[in-house]
Design a protein around this motif. Structure first.
Motif, PDB file in Angstrom:
ATOM      1  N   MET A   1     -17.151  18.582  -2.561  1.00  0.00           N
ATOM      2  CA  MET A   1     -17.825  17.925  -1.673  1.00  0.00           C
ATOM      3  C   MET A   1     -16.659  17.147  -0.635  1.00  0.00           C
ATOM      4  SD  MET A   1     -20.875  16.644  -1.060  1.00  0.00           S
ATOM      5  CE  MET A   1     -21.683  16.878  -2.415  1.00  0.00           C
ATOM      6  N   MET A   2     -15.600  16.630  -1.223  1.00  0.00           N
ATOM      7  CA  MET A   2     -14.719  16.115  -0.137  1.00  0.00           C
ATOM      8  C   MET A   2     -14.140  17.152   0.752  1.00  0.00           C
ATOM      9  SD  MET A   2     -13.326  13.398   0.740  1.00  0.00           S
ATOM     10  CE  MET A   2     -13.126  13.665   2.432  1.00  0.00           C
ATOM     11  N   ARG A   3     -13.905  18.255   0.233  1.00  0.00           N
ATOM     12  CA  ARG A   3     -13.566  19.304   1.173  1.00  0.00           C
ATOM     13  C   ARG A   3     -14.316  19.853   2.324  1.00  0.00           C
ATOM     14  NH1 ARG A   3     -12.067  25.530  -0.636  1.00  0.00           N
ATOM     15  NH2 ARG A   3     -11.437  26.137   1.670  1.00  0.00           N
ATOM     16  N   SER A   4     -15.701  19.705   1.658  1.00  0.00           N
ATOM     17  CA  SER A   4     -16.790  20.325   2.576  1.00  0.00           C
ATOM     18  C   SER A   4     -16.920  19.131   3.789  1.00  0.00           C
ATOM     19  CB  SER A   4     -18.256  20.351   2.142  1.00  0.00           C
ATOM     20  OG  SER A   4     -18.085  21.262   0.985  1.00  0.00           O
ATOM     21  N   LEU A   5     -16.806  17.685   3.485  1.00  0.00           N
ATOM     22  CA  LEU A   5     -16.697  16.731   4.420  1.00  0.00           C
ATOM     23  C   LEU A   5     -15.494  16.834   5.413  1.00  0.00           C
ATOM     24  CD1 LEU A   5     -18.048  13.663   2.388  1.00  0.00           C
ATOM     25  CD2 LEU A   5     -19.513  15.068   4.102  1.00  0.00           C
ATOM     26  N   LEU A   6     -14.692  17.135   4.760  1.00  0.00           N
ATOM     27  CA  LEU A   6     -13.289  17.188   5.484  1.00  0.00           C
ATOM     28  C   LEU A   6     -13.197  18.222   6.806  1.00  0.00           C
ATOM     29  CD1 LEU A   6     -10.422  16.142   6.180  1.00  0.00           C
ATOM     30  CD2 LEU A   6      -9.739  17.578   4.447  1.00  0.00           C
ATOM     31  N   ARG A 109     -28.518   6.118   4.437  1.00  0.00           N
ATOM     32  CA  ARG A 109     -28.522   7.361   4.486  1.00  0.00           C
ATOM     33  C   ARG A 109     -27.179   7.901   5.143  1.00  0.00           C
ATOM     34  NH1 ARG A 109     -33.514   9.409   8.076  1.00  0.00           N
ATOM     35  NH2 ARG A 109     -32.292  11.271   7.884  1.00  0.00           N
ATOM     36  N   PRO A 110     -26.909   9.002   4.875  1.00  0.00           N
ATOM     37  CA  PRO A 110     -25.607   9.465   5.621  1.00  0.00           C
ATOM     38  C   PRO A 110     -25.411   9.184   7.289  1.00  0.00           C
ATOM     39  CG  PRO A 110     -26.334  11.034   4.065  1.00  0.00           C
ATOM     40  CD  PRO A 110     -27.399  10.100   4.181  1.00  0.00           C
ATOM     41  N   PHE A 241     -25.141  14.769  11.292  1.00  0.00           N
ATOM     42  CA  PHE A 241     -25.916  15.805  11.106  1.00  0.00           C
ATOM     43  C   PHE A 241     -25.283  16.827   9.958  1.00  0.00           C
ATOM     44  CE2 PHE A 241     -26.799  20.395  11.960  1.00  0.00           C
ATOM     45  CZ  PHE A 241     -28.147  20.483  11.871  1.00  0.00           C
ATOM     46  N   PHE A 242     -23.927  17.091   9.945  1.00  0.00           N
ATOM     47  CA  PHE A 242     -23.167  17.581   9.016  1.00  0.00           C
ATOM     48  C   PHE A 242     -23.336  16.917   7.589  1.00  0.00           C
ATOM     49  CE2 PHE A 242     -20.405  19.576  12.636  1.00  0.00           C
ATOM     50  CZ  PHE A 242     -21.493  20.621  13.049  1.00  0.00           C
ATOM     51  N   ALA A 243     -23.047  15.719   7.696  1.00  0.00           N
ATOM     52  CA  ALA A 243     -23.067  14.858   6.286  1.00  0.00           C
ATOM     53  C   ALA A 243     -24.325  14.930   5.700  1.00  0.00           C
ATOM     54  CB  ALA A 243     -22.648  13.685   6.639  1.00  0.00           C
ATOM     55  N   GLU A 244     -25.406  14.865   6.729  1.00  0.00           N
ATOM     56  CA  GLU A 244     -26.876  14.876   5.919  1.00  0.00           C
ATOM     57  C   GLU A 244     -27.005  16.310   5.459  1.00  0.00           C
ATOM     58  OE1 GLU A 244     -30.364  12.647   6.026  1.00  0.00           O
ATOM     59  OE2 GLU A 244     -28.331  12.057   7.081  1.00  0.00           O
ATOM     60  N   VAL A 246     -24.793  18.337   3.895  1.00  0.00           N
ATOM     61  CA  VAL A 246     -24.000  18.576   2.810  1.00  0.00           C
ATOM     62  C   VAL A 246     -24.551  17.652   1.662  1.00  0.00           C
ATOM     63  CG1 VAL A 246     -21.633  17.935   1.810  1.00  0.00           C
ATOM     64  CG2 VAL A 246     -21.910  19.213   3.950  1.00  0.00           C
ATOM     65  N   LEU A 247     -24.903  16.304   2.023  1.00  0.00           N
ATOM     66  CA  LEU A 247     -25.192  15.402   0.950  1.00  0.00           C
ATOM     67  C   LEU A 247     -26.716  15.496   0.405  1.00  0.00           C
ATOM     68  CD1 LEU A 247     -23.291  12.318   2.145  1.00  0.00           C
ATOM     69  CD2 LEU A 247     -22.483  13.688   0.213  1.00  0.00           C
ATOM     70  N   LYS A 248     -27.612  16.122   1.303  1.00  0.00           N
ATOM     71  CA  LYS A 248     -28.876  15.999   0.693  1.00  0.00           C
ATOM     72  C   LYS A 248     -29.223  16.871  -0.397  1.00  0.00           C
ATOM     73  CE  LYS A 248     -32.237  15.224   4.335  1.00  0.00           C
ATOM     74  NZ  LYS A 248     -33.529  15.799   5.149  1.00  0.00           N
TER      75      LYS A 248
END
Length: 258
Positions: A1-6, A109-110, A241-244, A246-248
């Motif tokens: 998850m952290m890698r995806s956000l980074l 929300r993200p 937009f990206f975080a939403e 990934v985290l959904k």
């Protein structure tokens, strides 16, 4: 998850850097060119006053220093490279900050968390330091004080960043006792008071020549603010937009497990 956000934070920073470059090139470079022209005119006049015999065929006239990087490269490839590197770095740091605050400042929300973090980071990292030490175009400032001005600016940024982090931590604690609205207002007020005192204590540097055109200075500084607004706004929109995305899936999985 952290890698995806980074990765997504750096991608959002890259996109933000491209748009910030377009804004800086269209609205910032004209004032930079005007300031360079003023600087060159002042240097030529200074040389003429101190060496009236220059340019009269003596062969001893001092030749102007050749630029290491041509101006057309500085204003295009150089500007683009610098803004892109800055955007990617800010995007990566922003994603780390998002991962730290997400879920710790309420069940938001993200995209909402991203919007709040973007507004806070823009104010703490850029706008408040800009009010104390605004950007200056060429021909403004003495060469001998560059080191001092740089140290003061980054020192002020560091204090602003530390005060912002402490305000966030204490604001979260105050929110548990006084409510989110009151806790947030008290934290913001505390940050403003601390930074006002620090700004009052730190030295003032005003090296703008009296003859420097106010319109050129105003255009340069407004373009500097506009470039940063473009960068941070784009970063916040795309990263939200990206975080939403990934985290959904993880939110749905957690809900299903519950």
């Amino acid at each position: 998850m952290m890698r995806s956000l980074l990765v997504r934070g750096m991608l959002a920073g890259l996109i933000a850097g491209v748009l910030a470059f377009v804004f800086a090139y269209l609205f910032g470079e004209p004032s930079v060119n005007s300031a360079i022209g003023i600087e060159e005119a002042g240097s030529a006049e200074h040389s003429h006053v101190h060496d009236p015999a220059a340019g009269q065929g003596t062969g001893d006239a001092e030749q102007p220093e050749e630029e290491l990087v041509p101006r057309d490269i500085q204003s295009t490839v150089g500007l683009l490279t610098g803004v892109l590197v800055y955007g990617v770095a800010i995007g990566g740091l922003f994603s780390l900050a998002f991962a730290f605050v997400y879920g710790r400042i309420g069940s938001l929300r993200p995209r909402v968390t991203t919007a709040l973090l973007t507004a806070g980071a823009f104010g703490v990292v850029f706008f408040v330091p800009f009010l104390k030490y605004p950007a200056n175009p060429p021909a403004v400032g003495q060469p001998g004080t560059i080191g001092q001005r740089t140290e003061l600016y980054f020192g002020f940024v560091a204090v602003s960043l530390l005060a912002g982090i402490l305000a966030t931590v204490f604001g979260r604690k105050l929110a548990d006792h006084l409510g989110a609205w009151r806790g947030g207002l008290l934290a913001c007020a505390g940050y403003v008071v601390v930074m006002a005192v620090v700004a009052w204590l730190m030295p003032v540097i005003d090296e703008v020549p009296p003859t420097f055109p106010a319109s050129t200075l105003w255009s340069f500084r407004t373009a500097s603010v506009g470039t940063q607004v473009t960068l941070w706004l784009t970063l916040g929109l795309f990263f939200g937009f990206f975080a939403e995305k990934v985290l959904k899936p993880s939110q749905k999985a957690t809900a299903a497990a519950v």
